[in-house]
Design an enzyme around this catalytic site. Structure first.
Site, PDB file in Angstrom:
ATOM      1  N   LYS A   1      56.853  37.421  26.437  1.00  0.00           N
ATOM      2  CA  LYS A   1      56.309  36.058  26.491  1.00  0.00           C
ATOM      3  C   LYS A   1      57.182  35.121  25.654  1.00  0.00           C
ATOM      4  O   LYS A   1      57.562  35.466  24.525  1.00  0.00           O
ATOM      5  CB  LYS A   1      54.874  36.080  25.954  1.00  0.00           C
TER       6      LYS A   1
ATOM      7  N   SER B   1      47.173  32.499  28.729  1.00  0.00           N
ATOM      8  CA  SER B   1      48.488  31.897  28.816  1.00  0.00           C
ATOM      9  C   SER B   1      49.636  32.882  28.983  1.00  0.00           C
ATOM     10  O   SER B   1      50.762  32.444  29.252  1.00  0.00           O
ATOM     11  CB  SER B   1      48.736  31.064  27.556  1.00  0.00           C
TER      12      SER B   1
ATOM     13  N   SER C   1      44.352  35.194  25.962  1.00  0.00           N
ATOM     14  CA  SER C   1      45.618  34.951  26.669  1.00  0.00           C
ATOM     15  C   SER C   1      46.392  36.188  27.103  1.00  0.00           C
ATOM     16  O   SER C   1      47.352  36.065  27.870  1.00  0.00           O
ATOM     17  CB  SER C   1      46.532  34.062  25.816  1.00  0.00           C
TER      18      SER C   1
END
Lengths: 95, 488
Positions: free
Chosen positions: B80, B155, B179
């Site tokens: 990420k 996310s 997330s």
């Protein structure tokens, strides 16, 4: 929430907003805070914020011994404006 | 026909590398080809470097030739883009960090690489990890590999989509309010948010520091557990990391005698009946495996989302104060006479709508006259939620809930309504508020889309969650996105 209040918050967090953004945020913040205010009705006697991990279980602070850090030139290179290995900033005290 | 190498889990490919049947470089090449084929449709990555990945895969093969094989040897990893690395920019999917290359590497990433993981790229997310769909990425959304008209969740959107689509075997995400778990649920992968403090946050772009946690995503419990083991443990570079020893995963699916509860507060109004049905099926599978079901009451749950957004945004407004356009980020022509106006203009031009909303809300609830009524009160509600959850976890070993009240929704469906977007986090934020470990496990399909169930446990008992997750994964259907989804 009045427009003046939005402008005040924006000044506090140094965030320039367009008129359209400010208007939209006025409505959004009002709706979100309405939810936040629902917490006001709760009985919270004796409850205080507490750390999630007992301090004894933490990794803790390392020994206070100097070690090599990042190269200053390398750090300056990350900045959008730099001159001779230093970070260039706009005037802080005005003209 | 033998299955392509990109369909293997990291544990399977490691066994084949160990047996000399394949090399890490062949494994990587298969993934790079898969990325070429699928990425134009999914957009899971913000940056890729085949060169850096080949160098790392070559090193793994070199170790293998010397008779050494690390626990993650050759595992193809997506990272990420809030986790700093040396080989790619770290942008947090924000214009304010566009092009920023960190001079240091996050501890979690360093540990994963040291144990043989091969990084294929940095994955997309909602800007600064604030969002549940990837639609708040400054660089365009990621699409769900099951249905390209739907969001992958967020996310950690790109991490979940890359793993689901076969572009990475495992991925690192971060989880502040769901997330990791929510995109894992939407994309049909496993995803773990470890106990707060379990994984070092050093080198991770901060959102809400009292809740942010790095964790793994993967297509099997074993892969998630191995990556978790690699990254977990105390770190002298993060004083909030916990020194607590990390128990190794045993592979057990033995849940006999373990007690669990499905709290009514997590399956009530607002939960799609199709999602609730899958949760009941998961409960049935646990009972069949010898677990026992009890009842617990968690009445404070209904206040969790309200408290979460006040606490998270307060911390975010403080953490994002550092982005002043002076020390990081792209050069922009800003016309302002002095520093305060210059910084305001720079920030105003560089942050997206959702980030601005959160900075504004957080600033307001921390400001004079509002601090006690909003922030402090939310922190006390947080203490109430933690107390209630810890008490429930004295009577049961873990909780079983939906990860999200809904399956993946359509692009554009919620993006203009912040409250509708926040509502999808309603079942995941409690674990962050209370600092507990929680894992999303694929448990079935509803209307052809994956449904994840959430397992939540006591602090530092991740291995118990792995046992329950393993029991579920062996008893429930586990279709892959390339079999039943949109990316064949």
């Amino acid at each position: 929430m009045e427009r003046e209040e939005i402008d005040h918050i924006a000044r506090l967090c140094r965030l320039e907003l367009t008129d359209a953004e400010a208007e939209r945020l006025r409505g959004d913040l009002e709706r979100i805070l309405e939810h936040g205010r629902r917490l006001g009705a709760l009985e919270l006697e004796g409850l205080q914020p507490s750390p999630l991990i007992p301090v004894m279980e933490l990794e803790g602070l390392r020994a206070d011994v100097a070690r090599p850090g990042l190269d200053p030139g390398q750090v300056a290179a990350i900045a959008p404006r730099q001159r001779a290995g230093r970070i260039e900033v706009p005037p802080v005290a005005g003209h | 026909m033998t299955a392509p190498l990109w369909t293997l889990t990291a544990a399977e490919s490691r066994r084949r590398i160990a047996a000399g049947e394949i090399t890490a470089q062949e494994l990587l090449s298969a993934h790079l080809e898969r990325i070429d084929a699928v990425e134009p449709r999914v957009h899971a990555f913000l940056a890729r470097s085949a060169e850096a990945a080949r160098r790392d895969a070559e090193a793994v093969d070199g170790s293998r030739a010397r008779g050494e094989l690390a626990p993650l040897a050759g595992a193809v990893l997506g990272v990420k883009d809030v986790i700093a690395g040396l080989d790619h920019p770290t942008t947090a999917a924000s214009r304010i960090l566009e092009g920023y290359v960190s001079p240091y590497e996050a501890t979690s990433l360093r540990r994963a690489r040291a144990r043989g993981a091969v990084v294929v790229g940095k994955t997309n997310l909602d800007e600064f990890a604030m969002g549940s769909s990837s639609e708040h990425s400054a660089f365009g959304p990621t699409l769900n590999p099951w249905d390209l008209e739907r969001v992958p969740g967020g996310s950690s959107s790109g991490s979940a989509a890359a793993v689901a689509a076969g572009m990475a075997q495992v991925a690192l995400g971060t989880d502040t309010g769901g997330s990791i778990r929510q995109p894992a649920s939407f994309c049909g992968t496993f995803g773990l948010k470890p106990t707060y403090g379990r994984v070092s946050r050093y080198g991770v772009v901060a959102f809400a520091s009292s809740m942010d946690q790095v964790g793994p995503l993967g297509r099997s419990v074993e892969d998630v557990a191995r990556l978790y083991e690699a990254i977990a443990g105390g770190d002298e570079l993060d004083a909030s990391s916990a020194a607590e020893p990390v128990e190794p995963w045993t592979g057990s699916d033995d849940v006999r005698g373990l007690a669990f509860a499905v709290p009514d507060e997590y399956v009530g109004a607002g939960v799609d009946p199709g999602v609730a049905r899958v949760v009941r099926e998961a409960a049935r599978a646990l009972l069949d495996a010898g677990a026992v079901e009890r009842r617990v009451a968690l009445p404070a749950t209904e206040h969790a989302l309200d408290a979460y957004y006040l606490v998270a945004d307060a911390e975010a407004s403080s953490n994002l104060g550092r982005y002043d356009g002076l020390r990081y980020g792209p050069r922009r022509a800003v016309d302002a006479p002095e520093a305060a106006a210059w910084i305001s203009a720079y920030r105003g031009r560089s942050f997206g709508t959702e980030v601005k909303r959160r900075i504004m809300l957080g600033t307001h609830v921390l400001s004079a006259g509002y601090y006690d009524a909003y922030y402090l009160r939310a922190m006390r509600v947080r203490a109430l939620i933690r107390r209630e959850l810890l008490a429930a976890l004295e009577t049961v070993d873990f909780l079983l809930t939906p990860t999200s009240p809904v399956v993946a929704f359509r692009l554009g469906e919620r993006v203009d309504d912040p409250l509708a977007m926040y509502a999808v986090d309603i079942l995941s934020v409690t674990a962050n508020l209370a600092g507990l470990p929680a894992m999303s496990v694929p448990a079935g399909l509803h209307q052809g889309l994956p449904v994840g169930v959430q397992l939540m446990g006591r602090p530092f008992q991740e291995t118990l969650l792995f046992r329950a997750a393993e029991a579920l994964s062996r008893r429930l259907p586990q279709p892959a996105a390339w079999e039943a989804g949109a990316v064949r």
